[in-house]
Design a protein around this motif. Structure first.
Motif, PDB file in Angstrom:
ATOM      1  N   ALA A 546      17.547   2.905  -0.054  1.00 13.97           N
ATOM      2  CA  ALA A 546      16.613   3.348  -1.061  1.00 13.97           C
ATOM      3  C   ALA A 546      15.137   2.291  -1.927  1.00 13.97           C
ATOM      4  O   ALA A 546      14.507   2.842  -2.544  1.00 13.97           O
ATOM      5  N   LEU A 547      16.237   1.139  -1.667  1.00  5.67           N
ATOM      6  CA  LEU A 547      16.060  -0.408  -2.804  1.00  5.67           C
ATOM      7  C   LEU A 547      13.546  -0.466  -2.074  1.00  5.67           C
ATOM      8  O   LEU A 547      12.843  -0.410  -2.477  1.00  5.67           O
ATOM      9  N   SER A 548      14.508  -0.327  -0.357  1.00  2.00           N
ATOM     10  CA  SER A 548      13.532  -1.316  -0.084  1.00  2.00           C
ATOM     11  C   SER A 548      11.760  -0.222  -0.084  1.00  2.00           C
ATOM     12  O   SER A 548      10.975  -0.114  -0.447  1.00  2.00           O
ATOM     13  N   THR A 549      12.568   0.791  -0.047  1.00  3.16           N
ATOM     14  CA  THR A 549      11.698   2.168  -0.382  1.00  3.16           C
ATOM     15  C   THR A 549      10.916   2.328  -0.987  1.00  3.16           C
ATOM     16  O   THR A 549       9.619   2.563  -1.049  1.00  3.16           O
ATOM     17  N   PHE A 550      11.610   2.006  -2.206  1.00  2.00           N
ATOM     18  CA  PHE A 550      10.550   2.458  -3.488  1.00  2.00           C
ATOM     19  C   PHE A 550       9.452   0.658  -4.053  1.00  2.00           C
ATOM     20  O   PHE A 550       8.486   1.627  -4.060  1.00  2.00           O
ATOM     21  N   CYS A 551       9.993   0.047  -3.303  1.00  2.00           N
ATOM     22  CA  CYS A 551       9.293  -0.935  -3.478  1.00  2.00           C
ATOM     23  C   CYS A 551       8.118  -0.885  -2.149  1.00  2.00           C
ATOM     24  O   CYS A 551       7.239  -1.269  -2.807  1.00  2.00           O
ATOM     25  N   ARG A 552       8.055  -0.476  -0.798  1.00  2.00           N
ATOM     26  CA  ARG A 552       7.731  -0.283  -0.285  1.00  2.00           C
ATOM     27  C   ARG A 552       6.692   0.727  -0.814  1.00  2.00           C
ATOM     28  O   ARG A 552       5.389   0.661  -0.441  1.00  2.00           O
ATOM     29  N   GLU A 553       6.743   2.073  -1.379  1.00  4.53           N
ATOM     30  CA  GLU A 553       5.877   3.040  -1.781  1.00  4.53           C
ATOM     31  C   GLU A 553       4.995   2.615  -2.723  1.00  4.53           C
ATOM     32  O   GLU A 553       4.296   2.899  -2.993  1.00  4.53           O
ATOM     33  N   ILE A 554       5.453   1.578  -3.813  1.00  4.60           N
ATOM     34  CA  ILE A 554       4.708   1.159  -4.492  1.00  4.60           C
ATOM     35  C   ILE A 554       3.731   0.397  -4.210  1.00  4.60           C
ATOM     36  O   ILE A 554       2.179   0.233  -4.530  1.00  4.60           O
ATOM     37  N   VAL A 555       3.871  -0.357  -3.325  1.00  2.00           N
ATOM     38  CA  VAL A 555       2.770  -1.487  -3.218  1.00  2.00           C
ATOM     39  C   VAL A 555       1.957  -0.485  -2.127  1.00  2.00           C
ATOM     40  O   VAL A 555       0.342  -0.973  -2.127  1.00  2.00           O
ATOM     41  N   ARG A 556       2.042   0.640  -1.303  1.00  2.00           N
ATOM     42  CA  ARG A 556       1.423   1.598  -0.903  1.00  2.00           C
ATOM     43  C   ARG A 556       0.174   1.937  -1.995  1.00  2.00           C
ATOM     44  O   ARG A 556      -0.923   2.335  -1.498  1.00  2.00           O
ATOM     45  N   THR A 557       0.840   2.655  -2.936  1.00  2.00           N
ATOM     46  CA  THR A 557       0.218   2.631  -4.079  1.00  2.00           C
ATOM     47  C   THR A 557      -1.085   1.692  -4.291  1.00  2.00           C
ATOM     48  O   THR A 557      -2.039   2.478  -4.632  1.00  2.00           O
ATOM     49  N   TRP A 558      -0.182   0.501  -4.656  1.00  2.00           N
ATOM     50  CA  TRP A 558      -0.922  -0.252  -5.608  1.00  2.00           C
ATOM     51  C   TRP A 558      -2.276  -0.971  -4.581  1.00  2.00           C
ATOM     52  O   TRP A 558      -3.144  -0.648  -5.109  1.00  2.00           O
ATOM     53  N   LEU A 559      -2.078  -0.463  -2.995  1.00  2.00           N
ATOM     54  CA  LEU A 559      -3.228  -0.773  -2.704  1.00  2.00           C
ATOM     55  C   LEU A 559      -3.718   0.115  -2.286  1.00  2.00           C
ATOM     56  O   LEU A 559      -5.489  -0.634  -2.256  1.00  2.00           O
ATOM     57  N   LYS A 560      -3.688   1.335  -2.480  1.00  2.00           N
ATOM     58  CA  LYS A 560      -4.473   2.024  -2.017  1.00  2.00           C
ATOM     59  C   LYS A 560      -5.597   2.560  -3.564  1.00  2.00           C
ATOM     60  O   LYS A 560      -6.851   2.939  -3.284  1.00  2.00           O
ATOM     61  N   ASN A 561      -5.258   2.363  -4.733  1.00  2.00           N
ATOM     62  CA  ASN A 561      -6.136   2.607  -5.966  1.00  2.00           C
ATOM     63  C   ASN A 561      -6.873   0.790  -5.855  1.00  2.00           C
ATOM     64  O   ASN A 561      -7.705   1.133  -6.402  1.00  2.00           O
TER      65      ASN A 561
END
Length: 622
Positions: A546-561
């Motif tokens: 769950a920790l890895s999923t949280f970090c991965r989703e934040i990184v993906r959203t950051w790159l998208k922005n």
């Protein structure tokens, strides 16, 4: 002051027996044990200092004569020192040296007017061997004691750099010694010093209430403001202001009402809460973890894990009270407080805060029931209410009506109960609904569930051809029945709740959208703080995915922005990976295994105790 009760506390099963008749004894105490001084009678004492910590800056004209065969001193600072540093030294002015010598040589009892070095606070351990009146200024000498008593602190500094009130400590001891005592004089503990500590305990950046005052604005004239608040509290002219109601989004999409009190109301509630908490903390049971000093959410989670693993638990009752803070009955609330507090002014203040109501969109709503969720004193009042409504009742019900093992863990209005037998779980659930109904409370129809959960749940359901055991959420974590891969043993797996993770990621997404044109390095610093804060609560053993999923989703959203900032020079992954490596921390565990923390705080024999601190109760009728 306190008085003894004629009848016991509300460990009853019916609501009518809560009404009591009490008689105040004439010689009421102030909350301290007999023979102890009151908070206003504590005298300051001068503690002796070692000579090595003092400065030898005495004047040459005041150097005293050394007598080598004088008797050892018996003062506190002399105890245990060598004879060389513990001998009394007579002191006389240099002008009276000859007279002093004559008196000392002709009598074994010199004049009482002659000062001795052991009379001072600072006593030399090594005396100078120079001639009289010829000792240098660097000689090791004792310093003269000042006239009168030195002013000392009446509080003790703790390791947390906080001051502990001696008077409140006596209240705690008295409340612990006599569980039926009622304290009739507590307002004097709400002193200017207590108000000052309460002010600095508040959050600096909290939203202002209806008064519009912020923490920093109130600090500008802090002394006069606290002096005025103290005067109003003790003179009876204090008036509580309504709370400003706002709504925040919950994890399930609903709105949670929050009441924001005025700043002076927050200070007064914090001070009064500290005083009455010193009384009720001695009564609260061990399985109550919500909003209590020294206990946290992870302590409750550890107790649930230990109870499910080590007790005979086959069924779990996940109970949640519907709208608890909004449905508290004021009359019952005051009666419960009066079980231990009989100070009329303290009770009047609590009644004012309960009746103050809330202000929503400029309209005042009368507070007939409930207490604002978000007020400083609301968590303490909620614990007092549930202590008499649920905690004492479940202890009595378990011992009288149940025969199997029972596990109880409560955090505020969220409760997890484990049972050995299904029929006992159903019996307790029916009795709990009836018990809460007598006090105006209801169990949430959707969140309250009785599920099969335990070490035999997987095998039993497999034999019946049913699916895997159901899961339950508690304090942001989903608890799952699992089997270890190597030893094939029962294991309670805990992962971050899906609702909690979706809610956190939605908030991060909104904030990143508002920072789309900000410097990427500044955004990266903010993301690092968010992720580290997430780790501080959710980084428990077994929750790595769950920790890895949280970090991965934040990184993906950051790159998208970042790619939406412009269309000419879109950032590629090679450049973005440098930002990720610099600002996004790798997942790491921040909490120990539940066994390690639980047994570090509680002895190993507690899980089999009747009413242990951890709240793991063994069954047995009678």
């Amino acid at each position: 002051m306190k008085e003894s009760y004629k009848k016991g506390l509300a460990s009853h099963l019916d609501s009518e027996s809560c009404v009591y008749n009490c008689k105040v004894i004439d010689e009421a105490l102030t909350g301290a044990h007999a023979g102890q001084p009151s908070s206003g009678e504590i005298n300051s004492t001068r503690m002796p200092m070692l000579l090595s910590e003092a400065e030898g800056n005495m004047d040459k004209s005041a150097i005293c004569e050394l007598i080598s065969d004088s008797a050892p001193s018996e003062t506190l600072c002399m105890h245990g020192n060598s004879s060389r540093g513990n001998r009394e030294i007579l002191q006389t002015p240099c002008s009276d040296v000859e007279q002093g010598r004559l008196e000392k040589t002709t009598s074994r009892n010199p004049s009482l007017k002659i000062r001795r070095k052991s009379d001072d606070c600072i006593v030399p351990k090594i005396t100078p061997n120079n001639d009289i009146c010829k000792v240098s200024a660097e000689a090791v000498e004792g310093r003269q004691s000042p006239e009168g008593n030195a002013v000392q602190r009446t509080t003790v500094r703790t390791q947390s750099r906080g001051a502990v009130s001696n008077s409140l400590e006596r209240v705690r001891k008295a409340a612990k010694a006599d569980r039926k005592a009622r304290f009739t004089s507590l307002l004097h503990h709400v002193s200017p010093e207590t108000l000052l500590e309460s002010f600095y305990a508040l959050k600096r950046n909290a939203s202002p209430g209806l008064d519009g005052k912020t923490w920093f604005e109130y600090q500008k004239n802090l002394t006069e403001n606290l002096k005025g608040l103290h005067s109003k509290l003790h003179s009876g002219t204090y008036r509580a202001q309504p709370s400003k109601r706002i709504f925040i989004a919950k994890a399930d999409g609903r709105q949670r009402p929050i009441g924001i009190s005025a700043l002076e109301d927050k200070i007064a509630q914090m001070a009064v809460g500290r005083v009455i908490s010193a009384v009720f903390e001695q009564d609260f049971v061990g399985f109550s973890y919500g909003f209590r000093p020294g206990k946290s959410q992870h302590d409750a989670l550890d107790a649930v894990w230990i109870g499910l693993k080590q007790k005979k638990v086959n069924w779990v009752l996940d109970a949640d009270i519907q709208g608890f803070f909004d449905t508290i009955n004021h009359e019952w609330m005051l009666k419960f407080v009066e079980h231990r507090v009989a100070d009329p002014i303290i009770l009047r203040l609590i009644r004012k805060w309960l009746k103050a109501g809330v202000s929503e969109d400029g309209q005042w709503i009368n507070g007939q029931v409930g207490t604002p969720q978000g007020a400083v004193i609301s968590p303490l009042l909620a614990n007092i209410y549930l202590h008499y409504v649920f905690d004492q009742w479940i202890n009595a019900f378990r011992s009288k009506c149940l025969s199997g093992d029972v596990v109880v863990i409560r955090y505020a209005d969220d409760t997890v109960l484990g049972f050995q037998h299904k029929y006992e779980a159903e019996k307790c659930l029916a009795a709990l609904r009836e018990r809460l109904g007598k006090f105006g409370l209801l169990l949430h129809p959707e969140k309250t569930r009785l599920i099969e959960f335990g070490r035999f749940a997987i095998s039993n359901r497999r034999k019946r051809g049913e699916r895997k055991p159901e899961t339950f959420d508690f304090l942001g974590f989903t608890h799952i029945c699992a089997i270890t891969r190597i030893k094939k043993q029962f294991h309670v797996k805990r992962i971050t709740s899906n609702k909690r993770m979706r809610s956190s990621l939605a908030k991060v997404k909104i904030e990143l959208r508002s920072r789309i044109h900000e410097n990427p390095n500044e955004t990266g610093k903010w993301i690092r703080r968010v992720i580290l804060g997430y780790y501080q609560y959710h980084a428990i053993p077994g929750n790595w995915a769950a920790l890895s999923t949280f970090c991965r989703e934040i990184v993906r959203t950051w790159l998208k922005n970042l790619r939406r900032r412009g269309q000419k020079r879109r950032i590629n992954w090679r450049k973005f990976s440098k930002l990720v490596k610099k600002h996004v921390p790798d997942p790491k565990l921040c909490h120990p295994h539940p066994n390690d923390r639980f047994y570090a705080k509680h002895p190993k024999e507690e899980p089999s105790a009747v009413v242990p601190h951890a709240g793991i109760c063994a069954g047995g009728a009678g």
